[in-house]
Design a protein around this motif. Structure first.
Motif, PDB file in Angstrom:
ATOM      1  N   ILE A 103       0.907  -1.356  -0.094  1.00  0.00           N
ATOM      2  CA  ILE A 103       0.080  -0.321   0.331  1.00  0.00           C
ATOM      3  C   ILE A 103       0.742   1.118  -0.017  1.00  0.00           C
ATOM      4  CG2 ILE A 103      -1.531   1.098   1.331  1.00  0.00           C
ATOM      5  CD1 ILE A 103      -2.757  -1.293   2.449  1.00  0.00           C
ATOM      6  N   ILE A 104       1.042   1.867  -1.162  1.00  0.00           N
ATOM      7  CA  ILE A 104       1.608   3.264  -1.104  1.00  0.00           C
ATOM      8  C   ILE A 104       1.027   4.287  -0.898  1.00  0.00           C
ATOM      9  CG2 ILE A 104       2.967   4.519  -2.663  1.00  0.00           C
ATOM     10  CD1 ILE A 104       2.829   1.810  -4.807  1.00  0.00           C
ATOM     11  N   LEU A 105       1.381   5.192   0.029  1.00  0.00           N
ATOM     12  CA  LEU A 105       0.656   6.005   0.252  1.00  0.00           C
ATOM     13  C   LEU A 105       1.822   6.945  -0.273  1.00  0.00           C
ATOM     14  CD1 LEU A 105       0.617   5.630   4.719  1.00  0.00           C
ATOM     15  CD2 LEU A 105      -1.117   5.240   2.485  1.00  0.00           C
ATOM     16  N   ASP A 106       0.766   8.129  -1.470  1.00  0.00           N
ATOM     17  CA  ASP A 106       1.141   8.415  -2.366  1.00  0.00           C
ATOM     18  C   ASP A 106       0.778  10.167  -2.154  1.00  0.00           C
ATOM     19  OD1 ASP A 106       1.802   9.286  -4.680  1.00  0.00           O
ATOM     20  OD2 ASP A 106       0.798   8.371  -5.796  1.00  0.00           O
ATOM     21  N   PRO A 155      -3.830  11.196  -0.283  1.00  0.00           N
ATOM     22  CA  PRO A 155      -3.816  11.963   1.180  1.00  0.00           C
ATOM     23  C   PRO A 155      -5.654  12.176   1.407  1.00  0.00           C
ATOM     24  CG  PRO A 155      -2.559  13.080  -0.392  1.00  0.00           C
ATOM     25  CD  PRO A 155      -3.101  11.767  -1.258  1.00  0.00           C
ATOM     26  N   ASP A 156      -6.020  12.575   0.308  1.00  0.00           N
ATOM     27  CA  ASP A 156      -7.513  12.410   0.118  1.00  0.00           C
ATOM     28  C   ASP A 156      -8.353  11.036   0.705  1.00  0.00           C
ATOM     29  OD1 ASP A 156      -7.190  11.485  -2.278  1.00  0.00           O
ATOM     30  OD2 ASP A 156      -8.857  13.480  -3.311  1.00  0.00           O
ATOM     31  N   GLU A 157      -7.655   9.824   0.633  1.00  0.00           N
ATOM     32  CA  GLU A 157      -8.854   8.579   0.490  1.00  0.00           C
ATOM     33  C   GLU A 157      -8.553   8.617   2.357  1.00  0.00           C
ATOM     34  OE1 GLU A 157      -8.461   6.461  -2.951  1.00  0.00           O
ATOM     35  OE2 GLU A 157      -6.228   7.139  -2.957  1.00  0.00           O
ATOM     36  N   GLU A 188     -12.397   0.622   4.250  1.00  0.00           N
ATOM     37  CA  GLU A 188     -12.081   1.369   2.775  1.00  0.00           C
ATOM     38  C   GLU A 188     -10.270   0.478   2.026  1.00  0.00           C
ATOM     39  OE1 GLU A 188     -13.766   2.774   0.037  1.00  0.00           O
ATOM     40  OE2 GLU A 188     -14.080   1.851   1.524  1.00  0.00           O
ATOM     41  N   ILE A 189      -9.537   1.110   3.330  1.00  0.00           N
ATOM     42  CA  ILE A 189      -8.353   0.990   2.112  1.00  0.00           C
ATOM     43  C   ILE A 189      -8.681  -1.224   1.584  1.00  0.00           C
ATOM     44  CG2 ILE A 189      -5.826   0.509   2.284  1.00  0.00           C
ATOM     45  CD1 ILE A 189      -6.148   3.515   3.670  1.00  0.00           C
ATOM     46  N   ILE A 190      -8.546  -1.301   2.260  1.00  0.00           N
ATOM     47  CA  ILE A 190      -8.703  -2.643   2.484  1.00  0.00           C
ATOM     48  C   ILE A 190      -9.598  -3.398   1.384  1.00  0.00           C
ATOM     49  CG2 ILE A 190      -8.564  -4.816   3.812  1.00  0.00           C
ATOM     50  CD1 ILE A 190      -6.172  -4.092   4.467  1.00  0.00           C
TER      51      ILE A 190
END
Length: 110
Positions: A34-37, A90-92, A103-105
């Protein structure tokens, strides 16, 4: 035990990620990235606002670390052994609370 394990670490290149990938393989587990872009400018602003951060990444020294990271970062790829790779903007993530993680999962599972 049916639980997820999250390694919260920069892992800026294949060599650093290899440790975790090999460990997952030992236990016959799939592994995702998971890349925190987060854009550079946002990281820069966060670093400048920090005071007494436990990683010592703050102030001018923190900006030097960020610039170095930018130069050496190699994004994960499937050839390393990842089952899934997800970029998260970041807005996610609003507050990085349980609902955000769920939500990420969910997005990984799509």
């Amino acid at each position: 035990q049916g639980k997820n394990v999250i390694v919260d670490r920069c892992n800026f290149d294949e060599e650093q990620r290899k440790t975790w990938i090999n460990l997952a393989y030992q236990f016959k587990l799939s592994i995702d990235a998971i890349i925190l872009d987060t854009p550079y400018e946002i990281c820069e602003n966060r670093i400048l606002k920090r005071k007494d951060h436990p990683t010592q990444v703050h102030g001018k020294d923190g900006l030097n670390i960020l610039e170095n990271f930018k130069q050496i970062f190699k994004p994960p790829n499937y050839n390393e052994g990842f089952e899934r790779i997800l970029n998260v903007k970041p807005d996610e993530i609003v507050d990085c609370k349980e609902d955000d993680i769920k939500e990420i999962i969910r997005k990984l599972d799509e």
